[in-house]
Design a protein around this motif. Structure first.
Motif, PDB file in Angstrom:
ATOM      1  N   PRO A  53       0.478  -1.403   0.182  1.00 34.60           N
ATOM      2  CA  PRO A  53       0.157  -0.592  -0.161  1.00 34.60           C
ATOM      3  C   PRO A  53       1.254   1.077   0.012  1.00 34.60           C
ATOM      4  O   PRO A  53       2.249   1.139   0.600  1.00 34.60           O
ATOM      5  N   PHE A  54       0.506   2.137  -0.812  1.00 35.53           N
ATOM      6  CA  PHE A  54       0.922   3.745  -0.434  1.00 35.53           C
ATOM      7  C   PHE A  54       0.725   4.340   1.079  1.00 35.53           C
ATOM      8  O   PHE A  54       0.273   3.476   1.694  1.00 35.53           O
ATOM      9  N   VAL A  55       2.027   4.771   1.354  1.00 38.99           N
ATOM     10  CA  VAL A  55       2.506   5.543   2.330  1.00 38.99           C
ATOM     11  C   VAL A  55       1.550   6.385   3.314  1.00 38.99           C
ATOM     12  O   VAL A  55       1.031   6.268   4.267  1.00 38.99           O
ATOM     13  N   THR A  56       0.367   6.917   2.292  1.00 38.81           N
ATOM     14  CA  THR A  56      -0.824   7.938   2.569  1.00 38.81           C
ATOM     15  C   THR A  56      -1.787   6.292   2.705  1.00 38.81           C
ATOM     16  O   THR A  56      -2.900   7.331   3.794  1.00 38.81           O
ATOM     17  N   ASP A  57      -1.734   5.219   2.671  1.00 36.61           N
ATOM     18  CA  ASP A  57      -2.638   4.400   2.990  1.00 36.61           C
ATOM     19  C   ASP A  57      -3.012   4.124   3.893  1.00 36.61           C
ATOM     20  O   ASP A  57      -1.939   3.519   4.930  1.00 36.61           O
ATOM     21  N   ASP A  58      -3.966   3.722   4.925  1.00 37.73           N
ATOM     22  CA  ASP A  58      -4.174   3.189   6.280  1.00 37.73           C
ATOM     23  C   ASP A  58      -3.417   2.385   6.379  1.00 37.73           C
ATOM     24  O   ASP A  58      -3.463   2.087   7.507  1.00 37.73           O
ATOM     25  N   LEU A  59      -3.863   1.612   5.726  1.00 33.14           N
ATOM     26  CA  LEU A  59      -2.682   0.014   5.546  1.00 33.14           C
ATOM     27  C   LEU A  59      -1.355   0.095   5.801  1.00 33.14           C
ATOM     28  O   LEU A  59      -0.601  -1.459   5.712  1.00 33.14           O
ATOM     29  N   PHE A  60      -1.043   1.023   5.452  1.00 30.41           N
ATOM     30  CA  PHE A  60       0.512   1.046   5.028  1.00 30.41           C
ATOM     31  C   PHE A  60       1.280   0.053   5.644  1.00 30.41           C
ATOM     32  O   PHE A  60       2.014  -0.861   5.835  1.00 30.41           O
ATOM     33  N   ILE A  61       1.371   0.976   7.506  1.00 34.38           N
ATOM     34  CA  ILE A  61       1.788   0.018   7.948  1.00 34.38           C
ATOM     35  C   ILE A  61       1.903  -1.664   8.380  1.00 34.38           C
ATOM     36  O   ILE A  61       2.889  -1.541   8.580  1.00 34.38           O
TER      37      ILE A  61
END
Length: 421
Positions: A53-61
């Motif tokens: 997921p993109f760094v701005t996506d809620d699922l990134f981390i």
């Protein structure tokens, strides 16, 4: 130290590609590329993880946490400023090291306005115009408060141009225009906070915000003193750099600070300084020192082609004259490719109509042990009649030889102008 698994993300940026080139042959670090989009990184990293997921996506981390566990990641090496800050902010939750300075430092370096505010009483920084009406002299330079490269920048010559740009880029800073030379100072600070290296280079040609022509230079005391001030003010750790530009009076003005390696810091590898490797050893709190060769280096960068070809083969048939040996010299790019094939377990077969003593030629060019088999033909022989493996490719400078092999055997044929990945 046991070999560490290092995830480089995003792996297609210029910074990531420099990290890869600096570490691809390391016996200490196993480099894995990760990306949200399939860009150039997919062609470079042998171990590659896509669809992150993109760094701005809620699922990134959350997604990265799973990757850290699945691939036993020891450290993530961020290759973009926004990613760097986000990962450092979540380092404890990620469960591995993030190669960067501390969160307060990354926060300041991410924002030019925070950087200028922090250093305005210590280093000369650009004049910042808060409104269009406050601009007294044109041109001015507009750039994003948070951003990199040449995205969203403009040299504006009048108030209309400034207004139109601000409408499109509301977070842009309005700065005084600096017409002079531009410099990057590549630095390294160890985990104890000691500045071990600062080296200057001139950014003499820039494309899309990236220095594509640069050369090292003697470290002016002005550069070194600024490096010391920055190092004493921020909690820097590992490789970092700052950029300066001369104003109309020839005075050095701070443009930005980044708590990562610069994409063109590769010029210092020629002087013996590998910033990516130093940063990794440093992150695991291993003592490092700097060895610098005493000469100056000039580097020019251009686009490079890498091809991934959807074929499977176990054998390589390759010509000698004008293919491996060209103008009485070894074609080292092709020989490097042949060794890559050897590493992959493929067999290399020399097929040649060499008119001289073949054993002597191979010995003289130090390639006598390169081949699994040698097929020495007469001038009138057809090469395609002596190729017994069909899960093969054929490399030859001769168009006619390639045409015959392709027509008769239907195996892929190549000239000497293609780099394999």
């Amino acid at each position: 130290m046991s070999k560490k698994n290092i995830l480089v993300f995003p792996c297609g940026s210029e910074v990531a590609l420099e990290i890869y080139r600096s570490l691809e042959h390391s016996i200490h670090f196993n480099i894995i590329g990760g990306n949200s989009i399939d860009d150039h990184g997919k062609f470079v990293f042998e171990q590659y993880i896509g669809n992150i997921p993109f760094v701005t996506d809620d699922l990134f981390i959350e997604s990265l946490k799973k990757i850290v566990v699945e691939y036993n990641i020891d450290a993530i090496y961020p290759a973009m400023d926004l990613v760097l800050h986000k990962l450092k902010e979540n380092e404890e939750e990620l469960g591995c090291k993030v190669i960067s300075s501390d969160i307060d430092t990354t926060s300041i370096c991410l924002s030019k306005s925070k950087t200028y505010e922090k250093f305005k009483s210590l280093i000369q920084v650009p004049e910042v115009f808060q409104t269009i009406e406050s601009i007294q002299t044109y041109p001015v330079f507009l750039k994003p408060d948070v951003g990199y490269g040449s995205r969203g920048v403009l040299k504006a010559n009048n108030s209309n141009e400034v207004h139109n740009h601000i409408v499109k880029h509301p977070n842009a800073l309005i700065l005084e225009y600096l017409p002079g030379k531009e410099f990057t100072i590549d630095c390294f600070t160890n985990f104890k906070g000691e500045l071990l290296f600062a080296g200057a280079r001139e950014r003499s040609r820039i494309a899309n915000g990236i220095s594509v022509h640069t050369k090292t230079m003697a470290l002016d005391e002005r550069f070194h003193s600024i490096a010391l001030i920055i190092n004493a003010t921020l909690e820097l750790n590992g490789a970092w750099f700052f950029q300066l530009k001369e104003n109309k009076q020839g005075e050095l003005v701070l443009l930005e600070i980044a708590s990562r390696i610069g994409g063109s810091s590769a010029v210092y590898k020629a002087k013996g300084i590998n910033f990516a490797a130093l940063s990794l050893f440093n992150a695991f709190e291993l003592p490092v020192s700097i060895l610098e060769n005493d000469f100056e280096v000039e580097m020019d960068r251009a686009l490079n082609n890498i091809f991934k070809i959807a074929i499977e083969f176990n054998h390589v048939y390759v010509d000698l004259d004008d293919t491996i040996i060209v103008d009485n010299k070894i074609n080292y790019n092709l020989v490097a490719t042949l060794y890559k094939f050897i590493n992959e377990g493929k067999q290399i077969h020399l097929i040649t109509k060499h008119q001289f003593n073949l054993a002597e030629t191979l010995l003289n060019y130090k390639i006598d042990r390169l081949f699994d088999s040698i097929i020495h033909l007469k001038r009138e022989d057809n090469k395609f009649e002596h190729i017994k493996y069909t899960d093969a490719i054929f490399i030859d400078d001769s168009f006619q030889e390639r045409k015959d092999v392709l027509d008769k055997l239907k195996i892929p044929v190549f000239g000497i102008d293609l780099s394999f990945k």
